[in-house]
Design a protein around this motif. Structure first.
Motif, short mmCIF file in Angstrom:
data_model
loop_
_atom_site.label_atom_id
_atom_site.label_comp_id
_atom_site.label_asym_id
_atom_site.label_seq_id
_atom_site.Cartn_x
_atom_site.Cartn_y
_atom_site.Cartn_z
N VAL A 197 15.46 -11.97 5.50
CA VAL A 197 16.13 -11.04 4.58
C VAL A 197 15.15 -10.63 3.49
O VAL A 197 15.06 -9.46 3.12
N SER A 198 14.39 -11.59 3.01
CA SER A 198 13.38 -11.30 1.98
C SER A 198 12.33 -10.34 2.50
O SER A 198 11.89 -9.44 1.77
N LEU A 199 11.92 -10.50 3.74
CA LEU A 199 10.92 -9.61 4.34
C LEU A 199 11.47 -8.19 4.44
O LEU A 199 10.78 -7.23 4.08
N VAL B 33 -3.54 -3.20 2.18
CA VAL B 33 -3.48 -4.33 1.25
C VAL B 33 -2.04 -4.78 1.04
O VAL B 33 -1.76 -5.98 0.98
N GLY B 34 -1.11 -3.84 0.97
CA GLY B 34 0.30 -4.18 0.83
C GLY B 34 0.83 -4.94 2.03
O GLY B 34 1.59 -5.90 1.89
N VAL B 35 0.40 -4.53 3.23
CA VAL B 35 0.83 -5.23 4.45
C VAL B 35 0.26 -6.65 4.48
O VAL B 35 0.98 -7.61 4.81
N LEU B 36 -1.01 -6.81 4.12
CA LEU B 36 -1.62 -8.15 4.10
C LEU B 36 -0.96 -9.04 3.04
O LEU B 36 -0.74 -10.23 3.29
N SER B 37 -0.65 -8.48 1.89
CA SER B 37 0.00 -9.25 0.86
C SER B 37 1.42 -9.64 1.26
O SER B 37 1.87 -10.76 0.97
N THR B 38 2.10 -8.76 1.96
CA THR B 38 3.44 -9.09 2.46
C THR B 38 3.36 -10.20 3.50
O THR B 38 4.20 -11.11 3.51
N ALA B 39 2.36 -10.14 4.38
CA ALA B 39 2.17 -11.20 5.38
C ALA B 39 1.86 -12.54 4.71
O ALA B 39 2.38 -13.58 5.11
N ALA B 40 1.02 -12.50 3.67
CA ALA B 40 0.72 -13.73 2.94
C ALA B 40 1.97 -14.26 2.24
O ALA B 40 2.20 -15.47 2.20
N GLY B 41 2.78 -13.38 1.71
CA GLY B 41 4.04 -13.80 1.09
C GLY B 41 5.01 -14.38 2.10
O GLY B 41 5.73 -15.32 1.80
N PHE B 42 5.01 -13.83 3.32
CA PHE B 42 5.88 -14.38 4.37
C PHE B 42 5.44 -15.79 4.74
O PHE B 42 6.27 -16.68 4.91
N ILE B 43 4.13 -16.00 4.84
CA ILE B 43 3.61 -17.33 5.13
C ILE B 43 3.93 -18.29 3.99
O ILE B 43 4.35 -19.43 4.21
N GLY B 44 3.74 -17.81 2.76
CA GLY B 44 4.07 -18.64 1.60
C GLY B 44 5.54 -18.98 1.53
O GLY B 44 5.91 -20.10 1.17
N PHE C 293 2.23 -7.66 -6.05
CA PHE C 293 3.67 -7.38 -6.04
C PHE C 293 4.38 -7.85 -4.77
O PHE C 293 5.41 -8.55 -4.86
N PRO C 294 3.90 -7.50 -3.56
CA PRO C 294 4.64 -7.94 -2.36
C PRO C 294 4.67 -9.47 -2.21
O PRO C 294 5.69 -10.03 -1.81
N PHE C 295 3.58 -10.12 -2.55
CA PHE C 295 3.51 -11.57 -2.42
C PHE C 295 4.54 -12.24 -3.34
O PHE C 295 5.33 -13.08 -2.90
N LEU C 296 4.52 -11.85 -4.60
CA LEU C 296 5.45 -12.45 -5.55
C LEU C 296 6.90 -12.07 -5.26
O LEU C 296 7.80 -12.89 -5.43
N LEU C 297 7.11 -10.84 -4.80
CA LEU C 297 8.46 -10.42 -4.45
C LEU C 297 9.01 -11.22 -3.27
O LEU C 297 10.18 -11.62 -3.27
N MET C 298 8.17 -11.48 -2.28
CA MET C 298 8.61 -12.30 -1.13
C MET C 298 9.01 -13.70 -1.59
O MET C 298 10.05 -14.22 -1.17
N LEU C 299 8.19 -14.32 -2.42
CA LEU C 299 8.50 -15.67 -2.88
C LEU C 299 9.79 -15.69 -3.71
O LEU C 299 10.64 -16.56 -3.53
N PHE C 300 9.95 -14.71 -4.60
CA PHE C 300 11.14 -14.65 -5.43
C PHE C 300 12.40 -14.43 -4.59
O PHE C 300 13.40 -15.13 -4.76
N LEU C 301 12.34 -13.47 -3.68
CA LEU C 301 13.53 -13.17 -2.88
C LEU C 301 13.88 -14.31 -1.92
O LEU C 301 15.05 -14.53 -1.60
N THR C 302 12.87 -15.05 -1.46
CA THR C 302 13.15 -16.21 -0.61
C THR C 302 13.87 -17.29 -1.40
O THR C 302 14.79 -17.93 -0.89
N ARG C 303 13.47 -17.48 -2.66
CA ARG C 303 14.15 -18.46 -3.49
C ARG C 303 15.60 -18.05 -3.79
O ARG C 303 16.47 -18.89 -3.90
N VAL C 304 15.82 -16.76 -3.91
CA VAL C 304 17.17 -16.27 -4.24
C VAL C 304 18.07 -16.25 -3.01
O VAL C 304 19.22 -16.69 -3.05
#
Length: 71
Positions: free
Chosen positions: A27-29, A52-63, A10-21
């Motif tokens: 702001v996405s973070l 796990v949520g923090v790591l997934s959010t960090a991976a989403g930020f990098i992505g 969820f955090p990874f996909l949410l970061m990518l989606f919000l960055t695209r929007v």
């Protein structure tokens, strides 16, 4: 177990989606962190789910950083 799977994807996909929007990774973070605190009942979850949520959010930020550099 379900909470861990949600915390992985969820955090990874949410970061990518919000960055695209929003076209802004900071702001996405911020929005992702607020949504995670609300979705995971604040800090009532186990340390494993939070970690796990923090790591997934960090991976989403990098992505999302790589996603913005492609543009």
């Amino acid at each position: 177990m379900t909470a861990v799977l949600i915390a992985i994807f969820f955090p990874f996909l949410l970061m990518l989606f919000l960055t695209r929007v929003s076209y802004n990774k900071y702001v996405s973070l911020a929005i992702t962190i607020v949504v995670l605190i609300v979705a995971f009942d604040g800090f009532e979850q186990s340390p494993l789910v939070i970690g796990v949520g923090v790591l997934s959010t960090a991976a989403g930020f990098i992505g999302s950083s790589k996603l913005i550099k492609k543009r």
